[in-house]
Design a protein around this motif. Structure first.
Motif, PDB file in Angstrom:
ATOM      1  N   GLN A 165      37.660  46.935  44.707  1.00 54.17           N
ATOM      2  CA  GLN A 165      38.397  47.970  45.292  1.00 54.17           C
ATOM      3  C   GLN A 165      40.492  47.451  45.226  1.00 54.17           C
ATOM      4  O   GLN A 165      40.684  48.219  45.111  1.00 54.17           O
ATOM      5  CB  GLN A 165      38.342  48.396  46.939  1.00 54.17           C
ATOM      6  N   GLU A 166      39.792  46.068  45.756  1.00 57.56           N
ATOM      7  CA  GLU A 166      41.390  45.269  45.642  1.00 57.56           C
ATOM      8  C   GLU A 166      41.876  45.648  43.903  1.00 57.56           C
ATOM      9  O   GLU A 166      43.630  45.395  43.465  1.00 57.56           O
ATOM     10  CB  GLU A 166      41.447  44.010  46.207  1.00 57.56           C
ATOM     11  N   ILE A 193      48.347  39.291  40.086  1.00 54.86           N
ATOM     12  CA  ILE A 193      47.569  38.635  39.716  1.00 54.86           C
ATOM     13  C   ILE A 193      46.432  38.887  41.402  1.00 54.86           C
ATOM     14  O   ILE A 193      47.534  38.564  42.702  1.00 54.86           O
ATOM     15  CB  ILE A 193      48.278  36.981  39.593  1.00 54.86           C
ATOM     16  N   LEU A 194      45.861  38.964  41.916  1.00 56.04           N
ATOM     17  CA  LEU A 194      44.590  38.601  42.695  1.00 56.04           C
ATOM     18  C   LEU A 194      43.868  37.618  42.406  1.00 56.04           C
ATOM     19  O   LEU A 194      43.614  36.776  41.709  1.00 56.04           O
ATOM     20  CB  LEU A 194      43.549  39.781  42.608  1.00 56.04           C
ATOM     21  N   VAL A 195      44.017  36.871  43.899  1.00 49.11           N
ATOM     22  CA  VAL A 195      43.492  35.701  43.978  1.00 49.11           C
ATOM     23  C   VAL A 195      42.253  35.188  45.404  1.00 49.11           C
ATOM     24  O   VAL A 195      42.942  35.924  46.335  1.00 49.11           O
ATOM     25  CB  VAL A 195      44.259  34.348  44.181  1.00 49.11           C
ATOM     26  N   PRO A 196      40.921  35.864  44.923  1.00 53.66           N
ATOM     27  CA  PRO A 196      40.053  36.031  46.285  1.00 53.66           C
ATOM     28  C   PRO A 196      40.369  34.801  46.887  1.00 53.66           C
ATOM     29  O   PRO A 196      40.562  33.052  46.562  1.00 53.66           O
ATOM     30  CB  PRO A 196      38.897  35.556  45.621  1.00 53.66           C
ATOM     31  N   VAL A 200      45.948  41.926  36.785  1.00 51.64           N
ATOM     32  CA  VAL A 200      46.087  43.438  36.206  1.00 51.64           C
ATOM     33  C   VAL A 200      47.712  43.368  35.648  1.00 51.64           C
ATOM     34  O   VAL A 200      48.114  43.042  35.879  1.00 51.64           O
ATOM     35  CB  VAL A 200      46.417  43.818  37.931  1.00 51.64           C
ATOM     36  N   ILE A 201      47.379  43.743  34.381  1.00 51.49           N
ATOM     37  CA  ILE A 201      48.878  44.193  33.618  1.00 51.49           C
ATOM     38  C   ILE A 201      48.739  45.365  33.134  1.00 51.49           C
ATOM     39  O   ILE A 201      47.603  45.717  32.868  1.00 51.49           O
ATOM     40  CB  ILE A 201      48.355  42.958  32.703  1.00 51.49           C
ATOM     41  N   GLY A 202      50.154  46.039  33.329  1.00 49.84           N
ATOM     42  CA  GLY A 202      50.415  47.245  32.645  1.00 49.84           C
ATOM     43  C   GLY A 202      50.616  46.861  31.461  1.00 49.84           C
ATOM     44  O   GLY A 202      51.671  46.262  31.159  1.00 49.84           O
ATOM     45  N   ARG A 203      50.613  48.393  30.927  1.00 51.97           N
ATOM     46  CA  ARG A 203      50.790  47.659  29.383  1.00 51.97           C
ATOM     47  C   ARG A 203      51.126  49.106  28.490  1.00 51.97           C
ATOM     48  O   ARG A 203      50.284  49.847  29.244  1.00 51.97           O
ATOM     49  CB  ARG A 203      49.823  47.175  28.330  1.00 51.97           C
ATOM     50  N   CYS A 252      41.744  39.307  48.736  1.00 49.84           N
ATOM     51  CA  CYS A 252      42.804  38.677  48.069  1.00 49.84           C
ATOM     52  C   CYS A 252      44.174  38.183  48.255  1.00 49.84           C
ATOM     53  O   CYS A 252      44.460  39.170  48.813  1.00 49.84           O
ATOM     54  CB  CYS A 252      43.032  39.962  46.965  1.00 49.84           C
ATOM     55  N   GLU A 253      44.878  37.210  47.797  1.00 45.96           N
ATOM     56  CA  GLU A 253      46.149  37.115  48.044  1.00 45.96           C
ATOM     57  C   GLU A 253      46.779  38.305  46.946  1.00 45.96           C
ATOM     58  O   GLU A 253      46.194  37.948  45.763  1.00 45.96           O
ATOM     59  CB  GLU A 253      46.947  35.600  48.169  1.00 45.96           C
ATOM     60  N   VAL A 254      47.619  38.455  46.478  1.00 42.81           N
ATOM     61  CA  VAL A 254      48.462  39.499  45.919  1.00 42.81           C
ATOM     62  C   VAL A 254      49.634  38.870  45.859  1.00 42.81           C
ATOM     63  O   VAL A 254      50.435  38.600  46.260  1.00 42.81           O
ATOM     64  CB  VAL A 254      48.112  40.751  45.762  1.00 42.81           C
TER      65      VAL A 254
END
Length: 138
Positions: free
Chosen positions: A60-61, A36-39, A94-97, A22-24
């Protein structure tokens, strides 16, 4: 067809690093810890389209991004989602709350007006996140 990141994702984010699959990207909204992860697979739209040989790496990513947010921001809850309503290209939020964030307990999407990261602090944040992702700064 070659892999490219959707223009809306490029406009809304800051590139952090390229992982194996992924691009991160860092969402440019300082109100929420949000990666945001983009495969890097052309024409991918939904989870069920991920080739079998890439599924473990993707998980894993996602885990690596979650741990990075958890360690850097000390959040209470991790939200992981792939909606695709505005951008059909598969990308994983992927969001931290935290109970103290301004959108809690509602979703972050469409909540208020995004606040871009301060450019003076941005390079320090990027370096810290890259380090926590165990990636050397280029």
């Amino acid at each position: 067809m070659d892999f490219t990141i959707h223009s809306k994702l490029k406009a809304d984010t800051i590139h952090l690093v390229s992982l194996s699959l992924c691009e991160v990207l860092l969402m440019n909204d300082s109100r929420f810890p949000w990666i945001i992860l983009v495969p890097k697979i052309p024409d991918l739209q939904d989870f069920h389209e991920i080739p079998t040989q890439h599924r473990d790496v993707l998980f894993q990513e996602i885990e690596k991004a979650s741990e990075t947010i958890q360690k850097h921001w000390l959040v209470e809850k991790m939200n992981v989602a792939a909606l695709g309503n505005q951008v059909s290209q598969l990308h994983i939020h992927v969001i931290g709350r935290s109970r103290t964030d301004e959108a809690w307990p509602n979703p972050v999407w469409g909540y208020g007006t995004p606040i871009a990261y301060d450019t003076a602090d941005l390079s320090i944040l990027i370096q810290a996140l890259q380090h926590q992702l165990a990636i050397a700064t280029p």
